[in-house]
Design an enzyme around this catalytic site. Structure first.
Site, PDB file in Angstrom:
ATOM      1  N   ARG A 104       0.878  -1.180   0.000  1.00  0.00           N
ATOM      2  CA  ARG A 104       0.000   0.000   0.000  1.00  0.00           C
ATOM      3  C   ARG A 104       0.907   1.219   0.000  1.00  0.00           C
ATOM      4  O   ARG A 104       1.686   1.420   0.937  1.00  0.00           O
ATOM      5  CB  ARG A 104      -0.928   0.006   1.211  1.00  0.00           C
ATOM      6  CG  ARG A 104      -1.687   1.303   1.361  1.00  0.00           C
ATOM      7  CD  ARG A 104      -2.794   1.247   2.377  1.00  0.00           C
ATOM      8  NE  ARG A 104      -3.941   0.506   1.868  1.00  0.00           N
ATOM      9  CZ  ARG A 104      -5.152   0.551   2.416  1.00  0.00           C
ATOM     10  NH1 ARG A 104      -5.376   1.300   3.475  1.00  0.00           N
ATOM     11  NH2 ARG A 104      -6.144  -0.156   1.905  1.00  0.00           N
ATOM     12  N   HIS A 131      -7.408   0.763  -6.413  1.00  0.00           N
ATOM     13  CA  HIS A 131      -7.620  -0.087  -5.228  1.00  0.00           C
ATOM     14  C   HIS A 131      -8.321  -1.374  -5.682  1.00  0.00           C
ATOM     15  O   HIS A 131      -9.479  -1.626  -5.335  1.00  0.00           O
ATOM     16  CB  HIS A 131      -8.454   0.668  -4.194  1.00  0.00           C
ATOM     17  CG  HIS A 131      -8.457   0.042  -2.824  1.00  0.00           C
ATOM     18  ND1 HIS A 131      -7.657  -1.038  -2.482  1.00  0.00           N
ATOM     19  CD2 HIS A 131      -9.174   0.346  -1.699  1.00  0.00           C
ATOM     20  CE1 HIS A 131      -7.887  -1.363  -1.224  1.00  0.00           C
ATOM     21  NE2 HIS A 131      -8.804  -0.552  -0.728  1.00  0.00           N
ATOM     22  N   GLN A 134     -10.194  -4.022  -3.238  1.00  0.00           N
ATOM     23  CA  GLN A 134     -11.519  -3.655  -2.738  1.00  0.00           C
ATOM     24  C   GLN A 134     -12.610  -4.068  -3.726  1.00  0.00           C
ATOM     25  O   GLN A 134     -13.698  -4.485  -3.336  1.00  0.00           O
ATOM     26  CB  GLN A 134     -11.577  -2.141  -2.490  1.00  0.00           C
ATOM     27  CG  GLN A 134     -12.905  -1.664  -1.941  1.00  0.00           C
ATOM     28  CD  GLN A 134     -13.184  -2.146  -0.527  1.00  0.00           C
ATOM     29  OE1 GLN A 134     -12.337  -2.022   0.333  1.00  0.00           O
ATOM     30  NE2 GLN A 134     -14.368  -2.688  -0.286  1.00  0.00           N
ATOM     31  N   ASP A 219     -17.266   7.182  -1.847  1.00  0.00           N
ATOM     32  CA  ASP A 219     -16.041   7.059  -1.049  1.00  0.00           C
ATOM     33  C   ASP A 219     -15.786   8.442  -0.438  1.00  0.00           C
ATOM     34  O   ASP A 219     -16.438   9.428  -0.799  1.00  0.00           O
ATOM     35  CB  ASP A 219     -14.886   6.617  -1.971  1.00  0.00           C
ATOM     36  CG  ASP A 219     -13.585   6.316  -1.231  1.00  0.00           C
ATOM     37  OD1 ASP A 219     -13.602   6.191   0.003  1.00  0.00           O
ATOM     38  OD2 ASP A 219     -12.541   6.214  -1.909  1.00  0.00           O
ATOM     39  N   CYS A 259     -16.312   1.631   0.467  1.00  0.00           N
ATOM     40  CA  CYS A 259     -15.175   0.785   0.868  1.00  0.00           C
ATOM     41  C   CYS A 259     -14.830   0.948   2.349  1.00  0.00           C
ATOM     42  O   CYS A 259     -14.181   0.085   2.918  1.00  0.00           O
ATOM     43  CB  CYS A 259     -13.965   1.077  -0.015  1.00  0.00           C
ATOM     44  SG  CYS A 259     -13.313   2.744   0.151  1.00  0.00           S
ATOM     45  N   ARG A 287     -13.658  -8.659   2.346  1.00  0.00           N
ATOM     46  CA  ARG A 287     -12.238  -8.427   2.062  1.00  0.00           C
ATOM     47  C   ARG A 287     -11.433  -9.683   2.436  1.00  0.00           C
ATOM     48  O   ARG A 287     -10.507 -10.067   1.740  1.00  0.00           O
ATOM     49  CB  ARG A 287     -11.713  -7.210   2.858  1.00  0.00           C
ATOM     50  CG  ARG A 287     -12.260  -5.866   2.423  1.00  0.00           C
ATOM     51  CD  ARG A 287     -11.884  -5.506   0.996  1.00  0.00           C
ATOM     52  NE  ARG A 287     -10.454  -5.517   0.775  1.00  0.00           N
ATOM     53  CZ  ARG A 287      -9.621  -4.503   1.053  1.00  0.00           C
ATOM     54  NH1 ARG A 287     -10.117  -3.378   1.523  1.00  0.00           N
ATOM     55  NH2 ARG A 287      -8.332  -4.595   0.820  1.00  0.00           N
TER      56      ARG A 287
HETATM   57  N1  NVA Z   1      -9.989   6.620  -1.487  1.00  0.00           N
HETATM   58  C1  NVA Z   1      -9.614   6.200  -0.160  1.00  0.00           C
HETATM   59  C2  NVA Z   1      -9.853   4.731   0.008  1.00  0.00           C
HETATM   60  C3  NVA Z   1      -9.528   4.196   1.380  1.00  0.00           C
HETATM   61  C4  NVA Z   1      -9.709   2.720   1.501  1.00  0.00           C
HETATM   62  C5  NVA Z   1      -8.167   6.559   0.119  1.00  0.00           C
HETATM   63  O1  NVA Z   1      -7.348   6.363  -0.779  1.00  0.00           O
HETATM   64  O2  NVA Z   1      -7.883   7.051   1.202  1.00  0.00           O
HETATM   65  N1   CP Z   2     -11.333  -0.210   2.465  1.00  0.00           N
HETATM   66  C1   CP Z   2     -10.046  -0.271   2.889  1.00  0.00           C
HETATM   67  O1   CP Z   2      -9.109  -0.520   2.123  1.00  0.00           O
HETATM   68  O2   CP Z   2      -9.905  -0.073   4.228  1.00  0.00           O
HETATM   69  P1   CP Z   2      -8.539   0.104   5.047  1.00  0.00           P
HETATM   70  O3   CP Z   2      -7.943   1.431   4.639  1.00  0.00           O
HETATM   71  O4   CP Z   2      -8.960   0.068   6.476  1.00  0.00           O
HETATM   72  O5   CP Z   2      -7.607  -1.019   4.679  1.00  0.00           O
END
Ligand code: NVA
Ligand code: CP
Length: 302
Positions: A104, A131, A134, A219, A259, A287
């Site tokens: 990540r 992502h 997800q 989101d 998500c 997940r």
């Molecule tokens: N769009 C959000 C998704 C988090 C799971 C982010 O990147 O923070």
């Molecule tokens: N939806 C998701 O990826 O959640 P986290 O940021 O908690 O991993």
């Protein structure tokens, strides 16, 4: 055979993605039946998190533990990656030790570089651009609640962000129609949109997008790394909240997904998030099962 990676949904064929969803549904049943199933015995997953996570970390760690393997959490704060050891060096070193990797991070190019130098499969656990993990859980959830998503109308409301981009890819791969309502200045990547052709289109407003929808998704307005833009974004997205009025424009049996984590009464009203059309808790739980299916596929099935 070339090492397979999962950096976007486009790395797998539609048939492989369908197979993953069906397998995730099976693996969930196996776990719920109490059966011990350890297809990943002695396998080790390396996990690099340069951003926070609750669901993704716990899903991957639990998946490895339940499947008989092990996961190692690597924080940039405690590894040489955080002190500037080049990605291409880290990839060659780490992939000589672990069996599979999950990252990540911020720039999508970073994970592409890591994958290019890795001897083992690399999974995108979220970048600024995509992502895809997800989306496996989201598709599993839709299939479980409503059956095949092929030909359905899915609506994305809000930021043209990483999740929106993965929904654009999903529209191509799972053969559904995606309508996107996003304010000027926050539209999704044009290249991805064009590549999706008739599978994805921009709508004039949230209300126009939601007409006859089968699934509505949103989101956060400020993603990780955009915290300082929060106030500006709250103003820009003020008309993009998913609330009961919007849900009423969709089909009566439409589902709502997010998500998570969610900001109640910003991008989604409390009423919708906690309401009968919301499947966000199943979506989050899936997940685990969809990540298991992905790990099993990359480690044992191709
Ligand atoms: N769009 C959000 C998704 C988090 C799971 C982010 O990147 O923070
Ligand atoms: N939806 C998701 O990826 O959640 P986290 O940021 O908690 O991993």
């Amino acid at each position: 055979m070339a090492t397979r990676h999962f950096l976007t949904l486009m790395d797998f064929s539609p048939a492989e993605l369908q197979g993953l969803i069906q397998r995730a549904i099976e693996l969930k049943k196996i776990q719920h039946s109490g059966q011990v199933f350890e297809p990943l015995k002695n396998k080790v997953l390396g996990m690099v998190f340069e951003k926070s996570s609750t669901r993704t970390r716990v899903a991957f760690e639990t998946a490895m533990a339940q499947c008989g393997g092990h996961a190692i959490f690597l924080s940039p704060r405690d590894t040489q990656l955080g002190r500037g050891e080049p990605i291409k060096d880290s990839a060659r070193v780490l992939s000589r030790m672990v069996d599979i990797f999950m990252i990540r991070t911020f720039e999508h190019e970073k994970i592409e570089e890591f994958a290019a130098y890795s001897q083992v499969p690399v999974i995108n656990a979220l970048t600024d651009l995509q992502h895809p993990c997800q989306l496996l859980a989201d598709m599993q959830t839709y299939f479980e609640h409503r059956g095949d998503i092929k030909g359905k109308k899915v609506v994305w409301i809000g930021d043209g962000n990483n999740m929106c981009h993965s929904y654009i890819d999903a529209a191509r791969q799972f053969d559904f129609q995606l309508a996107i309502a996003a304010p000027e200045g926050y539209l999704p990547d044009n290249g991805l949109l064009n590549a999706a052709g008739e599978h994805a289109s921009l709508a004039d407003s949230p209300a126009a997008a939601c007409q006859d929808a089968d699934l509505i998704v949103t989101d956060v307005w400020a993603s990780m790394g955009q915290e300082e833009e929060s106030n500006k974004r709250i103003k820009a997205f003020a008309d993009y909240q998913v609330n009961s009025e919007l849900m009423q424009l969709a089909k009566p049996d439409a589902l709502f997904m997010h998500c998570l984590p969610a900001h109640r009464d910003e991008e989604v009203s409390e009423e919708v998030l906690e309401g009968p059309q919301s499947v966000v808790w199943d979506e989050a739980g899936n997940r685990l099962h969809s990540q298991k299916a992905l790990l099993e596929f990359l480690l044992t099935r191709n």
